[in-house]
Design a protein around this motif. Sequence first.
Motif, PDB file in Angstrom:
ATOM      1  N   ALA A   1      43.984  52.778  23.869  1.00 39.62           N
ATOM      2  CA  ALA A   1      44.717  51.523  23.966  1.00 39.62           C
ATOM      3  C   ALA A   1      44.202  50.664  25.115  1.00 39.62           C
ATOM      4  O   ALA A   1      44.120  49.432  24.992  1.00 39.62           O
ATOM      5  CB  ALA A   1      46.211  51.805  24.147  1.00 39.62           C
ATOM      6  N   GLU A   2      43.833  51.289  26.222  1.00 36.86           N
ATOM      7  CA  GLU A   2      43.261  50.545  27.338  1.00 36.86           C
ATOM      8  C   GLU A   2      41.926  49.907  26.934  1.00 36.86           C
ATOM      9  O   GLU A   2      41.622  48.768  27.308  1.00 36.86           O
ATOM     10  CB  GLU A   2      43.043  51.482  28.531  1.00 36.86           C
ATOM     11  CG  GLU A   2      44.315  51.830  29.284  1.00 36.86           C
ATOM     12  CD  GLU A   2      44.910  50.622  29.984  1.00 36.86           C
ATOM     13  OE1 GLU A   2      44.156  49.717  30.391  1.00 36.86           O
ATOM     14  OE2 GLU A   2      46.147  50.574  30.110  1.00 36.86           O
TER      15      GLU A   2
ATOM     16  N   SER B   1      52.783  49.082  25.766  1.00 35.34           N
ATOM     17  CA  SER B   1      52.486  49.447  27.151  1.00 35.34           C
ATOM     18  C   SER B   1      52.447  50.968  27.286  1.00 35.34           C
ATOM     19  O   SER B   1      52.854  51.711  26.383  1.00 35.34           O
ATOM     20  CB  SER B   1      53.571  48.891  28.086  1.00 35.34           C
ATOM     21  OG  SER B   1      54.832  49.501  27.792  1.00 35.34           O
ATOM     22  N   HIS B   2      51.989  51.426  28.474  1.00 33.92           N
ATOM     23  CA  HIS B   2      52.029  52.854  28.786  1.00 33.92           C
ATOM     24  C   HIS B   2      53.461  53.376  28.732  1.00 33.92           C
ATOM     25  O   HIS B   2      53.702  54.508  28.292  1.00 33.92           O
ATOM     26  CB  HIS B   2      51.439  53.101  30.179  1.00 33.92           C
ATOM     27  CG  HIS B   2      49.945  53.024  30.224  1.00 33.92           C
ATOM     28  ND1 HIS B   2      49.135  54.049  29.793  1.00 33.92           N
ATOM     29  CD2 HIS B   2      49.119  52.034  30.650  1.00 33.92           C
ATOM     30  CE1 HIS B   2      47.869  53.714  29.954  1.00 33.92           C
ATOM     31  NE2 HIS B   2      47.829  52.493  30.473  1.00 33.92           N
TER      32      HIS B   2
ATOM     33  N   TRP C   1      46.242  46.420  25.020  1.00 32.07           N
ATOM     34  CA  TRP C   1      47.599  46.443  24.488  1.00 32.07           C
ATOM     35  C   TRP C   1      47.957  45.062  23.930  1.00 32.07           C
ATOM     36  O   TRP C   1      47.420  44.077  24.393  1.00 32.07           O
ATOM     37  CB  TRP C   1      48.608  46.828  25.582  1.00 32.07           C
ATOM     38  CG  TRP C   1      48.352  48.144  26.254  1.00 32.07           C
ATOM     39  CD1 TRP C   1      47.602  48.350  27.370  1.00 32.07           C
ATOM     40  CD2 TRP C   1      48.848  49.427  25.857  1.00 32.07           C
ATOM     41  NE1 TRP C   1      47.595  49.677  27.708  1.00 32.07           N
ATOM     42  CE2 TRP C   1      48.358  50.365  26.805  1.00 32.07           C
ATOM     43  CE3 TRP C   1      49.659  49.872  24.821  1.00 32.07           C
ATOM     44  CZ2 TRP C   1      48.655  51.727  26.719  1.00 32.07           C
ATOM     45  CZ3 TRP C   1      49.967  51.223  24.745  1.00 32.07           C
ATOM     46  CH2 TRP C   1      49.461  52.133  25.683  1.00 32.07           C
ATOM     47  N   PRO C   2      48.867  44.980  22.962  1.00 28.46           N
ATOM     48  CA  PRO C   2      49.578  46.039  22.250  1.00 28.46           C
ATOM     49  C   PRO C   2      48.718  46.641  21.155  1.00 28.46           C
ATOM     50  O   PRO C   2      47.727  46.047  20.720  1.00 28.46           O
ATOM     51  CB  PRO C   2      50.786  45.308  21.664  1.00 28.46           C
ATOM     52  CG  PRO C   2      50.302  43.909  21.447  1.00 28.46           C
ATOM     53  CD  PRO C   2      49.348  43.621  22.590  1.00 28.46           C
TER      54      PRO C   2
END
Length: 405
Positions: free
Chosen positions: A138-139, A163-164, A143-144
């Motif tokens: 995802a990083e 998010s995390h 995101w999203p």
Amino acid sequence: MPPNILIVNTGFKEAVAHVRDELPDAHVDVIVEPAYAPLHGEGATVHVVDAIGDLSALREVVLGLMRERRIDRIVAPSERSMLPGGYLRSVLGFPGIGFDLANRFSNKAVMKRTLSARKVQVADFRPVASLSDVAAAAEEIGWPVVLKPAFGAGAMHTFCLGSHRELRELAESPSAAKLAAATCLLMVEKYIDMDGEYHCNGIVQKGEVTFASVSRYREPVLRMMTGKSGVSLSLPDSHPDVAPILDLHRRAVTALGLDDGVTHLEIFKTATGFLVGEIACRPGGGHIPVHVLLQSGVDLVRAFFASELGQPVAEIPGRSPRETVVVSAHLPERSGRVTRVSAAEELTGIDGVLSASVSARVGDHIGSYVHSTTATGEVHFEVDSADQADDKLGEIMSRYVLEVE
């Protein structure tokens, strides 16, 4: 000599009847999991395996049948049976869609790698092996993101994560159990801020698209998962979005290598153009086959079974029989035991309604699990223009009664 047909299936309820429509004198065997065995008893010999995805167990059952009699064709009508059906065809030498092709149309990791390599636009994605790999993917994407299994249908076990923190909350919740236990890759895809979501449903013969119909979802499927009914509106050929979607459908079919079959393509419209969401080589679920039939006169389910059985596909009409907009909607659900529900006849009596079906019955228990085809039935109606659809839908829903306790 009557043909012998083997159906590998899960929950496609009318599979035996559709085979008999094409081949009335056929002997039909069905292989299913225990939960689906009661759906297939009439007109077929049922064989049960613990898991349709256990390819070794499936192969042994089929070899046993082949020792007793000739099998002419294998039919795999459900999303989860597509790959096992392809495996059996490839390993045992049957005609039809083989393992590699079925894998490209059902394994989203392979599907999107193949499409992307052939310059067919898809959302940025990363396949990962476990939940612990999602954050890094995802990083990298940004995101999203949308998280889902590489194998699946109906937007089941699909989550939007911003998010995390949201990822940690999911990982600590009961909802993560299916993802953590998945025996396939997980897909981390860039969440698309779309202007609209569409579906294109087609028939392919000898490598050429011989029919394709485009419709727009009233709102994107993941938003429909909030409990609002799923609604499709047919688009006329003159609509500006139709031509680019038909081209994208053709390029996706060519990229994945389908020669004969039926397709269901999901498309996202963004500020910069159209993207492939995913594509299957089977009819769409829920209300879609009836929606296409009413709008175009083309029976995608019948075309699918004819193709699976090696039979000629019925002649395709040269133009749509309707100039109106056909709107199709799922009837909503509420958790609990059904104490009262409208009959289909109460809906078909409403002006403009073309067809309706109600699957819920008094005494049924409706669970809390929701996916994109969750419904107590469906209704199909026509309006002169798309801007009339919401008012007519509101009228229909106000007259649909569903009471639960």
